[in-house]
Design a protein around this motif. Sequence first.
Motif, PDB file in Angstrom:
ATOM      1  N   VAL A 160       9.806   0.689  -1.337  1.00 11.37           N
ATOM      2  CA  VAL A 160       8.705   0.918  -0.570  1.00 11.37           C
ATOM      3  C   VAL A 160       8.482   0.339   0.119  1.00 11.37           C
ATOM      4  O   VAL A 160       8.633   0.911   1.367  1.00 11.37           O
ATOM      5  CB  VAL A 160       7.856  -0.167  -1.750  1.00 11.37           C
ATOM      6  CG1 VAL A 160       5.672  -0.404  -0.489  1.00 11.37           C
ATOM      7  CG2 VAL A 160       7.488   0.681  -3.376  1.00 11.37           C
ATOM      8  N   HIS A 161       9.232  -0.856   0.982  1.00 11.70           N
ATOM      9  CA  HIS A 161       9.628  -1.235   2.350  1.00 11.70           C
ATOM     10  C   HIS A 161      10.051  -0.783   2.747  1.00 11.70           C
ATOM     11  O   HIS A 161       9.885  -0.534   4.407  1.00 11.70           O
ATOM     12  CB  HIS A 161       9.871  -3.431   2.045  1.00 11.70           C
ATOM     13  CG  HIS A 161       8.714  -4.194   1.455  1.00 11.70           C
ATOM     14  ND1 HIS A 161       8.227  -4.771   2.123  1.00 11.70           N
ATOM     15  CD2 HIS A 161       8.291  -4.333   0.133  1.00 11.70           C
ATOM     16  CE1 HIS A 161       6.992  -5.413   1.035  1.00 11.70           C
ATOM     17  NE2 HIS A 161       7.664  -5.408  -0.239  1.00 11.70           N
ATOM     18  N   VAL A 211       2.624  -8.203   7.026  1.00  9.50           N
ATOM     19  CA  VAL A 211       2.939  -7.712   5.605  1.00  9.50           C
ATOM     20  C   VAL A 211       2.263  -8.137   4.613  1.00  9.50           C
ATOM     21  O   VAL A 211       2.702  -9.481   4.374  1.00  9.50           O
ATOM     22  CB  VAL A 211       3.603  -6.797   5.696  1.00  9.50           C
ATOM     23  CG1 VAL A 211       3.962  -5.692   4.605  1.00  9.50           C
ATOM     24  CG2 VAL A 211       4.302  -5.934   6.381  1.00  9.50           C
ATOM     25  N   ASP A 248       1.723  -7.543   1.102  1.00  9.83           N
ATOM     26  CA  ASP A 248       2.231  -7.039  -0.818  1.00  9.83           C
ATOM     27  C   ASP A 248       1.553  -8.040  -1.587  1.00  9.83           C
ATOM     28  O   ASP A 248       1.856  -8.340  -1.805  1.00  9.83           O
ATOM     29  CB  ASP A 248       3.870  -6.988  -0.602  1.00  9.83           C
ATOM     30  CG  ASP A 248       4.396  -6.065  -1.658  1.00  9.83           C
ATOM     31  OD1 ASP A 248       3.497  -5.761  -2.034  1.00  9.83           O
ATOM     32  OD2 ASP A 248       5.184  -5.560  -1.151  1.00  9.83           O
ATOM     33  N   SER A 259       1.279  -6.466  -4.346  1.00  2.97           N
ATOM     34  CA  SER A 259       1.596  -5.415  -5.009  1.00  2.97           C
ATOM     35  C   SER A 259       2.740  -6.234  -5.958  1.00  2.97           C
ATOM     36  O   SER A 259       3.057  -6.022  -7.827  1.00  2.97           O
ATOM     37  CB  SER A 259       2.018  -3.971  -5.303  1.00  2.97           C
ATOM     38  OG  SER A 259       3.477  -4.005  -4.601  1.00  2.97           O
ATOM     39  N   VAL A 260       3.511  -7.635  -5.521  1.00  4.86           N
ATOM     40  CA  VAL A 260       3.791  -8.545  -5.706  1.00  4.86           C
ATOM     41  C   VAL A 260       3.181  -9.543  -6.782  1.00  4.86           C
ATOM     42  O   VAL A 260       2.164 -10.565  -5.909  1.00  4.86           O
ATOM     43  CB  VAL A 260       4.932  -8.828  -5.123  1.00  4.86           C
ATOM     44  CG1 VAL A 260       5.981 -10.537  -5.336  1.00  4.86           C
ATOM     45  CG2 VAL A 260       5.712  -7.863  -4.200  1.00  4.86           C
ATOM     46  N   TYR A 272       2.007 -13.204  -5.803  1.00 10.74           N
ATOM     47  CA  TYR A 272       1.250 -13.470  -3.620  1.00 10.74           C
ATOM     48  C   TYR A 272       0.458 -14.568  -3.339  1.00 10.74           C
ATOM     49  O   TYR A 272      -0.362 -14.806  -3.802  1.00 10.74           O
ATOM     50  CB  TYR A 272       1.289 -12.084  -3.761  1.00 10.74           C
ATOM     51  CG  TYR A 272       1.353 -11.738  -1.616  1.00 10.74           C
ATOM     52  CD1 TYR A 272       2.732 -11.245  -0.948  1.00 10.74           C
ATOM     53  CD2 TYR A 272      -0.070 -11.935  -0.814  1.00 10.74           C
ATOM     54  CE1 TYR A 272       2.467 -11.452   0.411  1.00 10.74           C
ATOM     55  CE2 TYR A 272       0.567 -11.615   0.474  1.00 10.74           C
ATOM     56  CZ  TYR A 272       1.509 -10.984   0.751  1.00 10.74           C
ATOM     57  OH  TYR A 272       1.562 -11.297   2.248  1.00 10.74           O
ATOM     58  N   ILE A 282      -0.153  -3.550   1.572  1.00 11.57           N
ATOM     59  CA  ILE A 282       0.058  -2.957   0.150  1.00 11.57           C
ATOM     60  C   ILE A 282      -0.325  -3.136  -0.452  1.00 11.57           C
ATOM     61  O   ILE A 282      -0.261  -4.952  -1.445  1.00 11.57           O
ATOM     62  CB  ILE A 282       1.959  -3.044   0.115  1.00 11.57           C
ATOM     63  CG1 ILE A 282       2.465  -2.822   1.199  1.00 11.57           C
ATOM     64  CG2 ILE A 282       2.842  -2.486  -1.140  1.00 11.57           C
ATOM     65  CD1 ILE A 282       4.276  -3.430   1.408  1.00 11.57           C
TER      66      ILE A 282
END
Length: 188
Positions: free
Chosen positions: A59-60, A73, A75, A77-78, A81, A97
């Motif tokens: 993705v990245h 950025v 993210d 989805s992690v 985070y 993201i």
Amino acid sequence: MSSREHILAKLRRNRPQGPALPDIHAVPFITFDDKFAAFQSLVRNLGGDAVELPAGGSVHELVAQRWPQHGRVADLSVPGYEQADSPHLWNDVDIAIVPGELAVAESAAVWVSNADNRYRSVYFLTQKLVLLVPRHAIVDTMRDAYDRISVREHGFGGFISGSSRTADIEQSLVMGAHGAMAALVIFI
């Protein structure tokens, strides 16, 4: 009882009965042979884009190819985070993201939801929004989507489609007026 309460009570007692709701199962609805192609075509018309993550792809890497020059950025989805206790902490995010739960081919919309409301401001403060949707989680219509989603009691959920834009009477188009200037949906 005050006059206000008296009037409201009288209105409640004399409320007219509404019309019967239509039978939504009586009419055949849209189905798409290729849901992804339908979604991709419509989201492009809305100023966004949709791609499938190639096998073994990152993705990245895909995001870096799309927008090589970028700032912060986030993210989301992690798991684990960074936490943002204030929505103002997302004000400098260039690319967000975020996970999406499902996509709707009919409207090119992605259902996003989170249980603790921590991240909802980032959907609207970021300059570029990347939505990650499982490949199998694409449905034909909004009716199909509503059969599959649930808004958690203290959560947040909404459909996001394309990039944000608005136009005034003089037809001056403004991108990012009340949300992301660019949207990319990646089916993973």
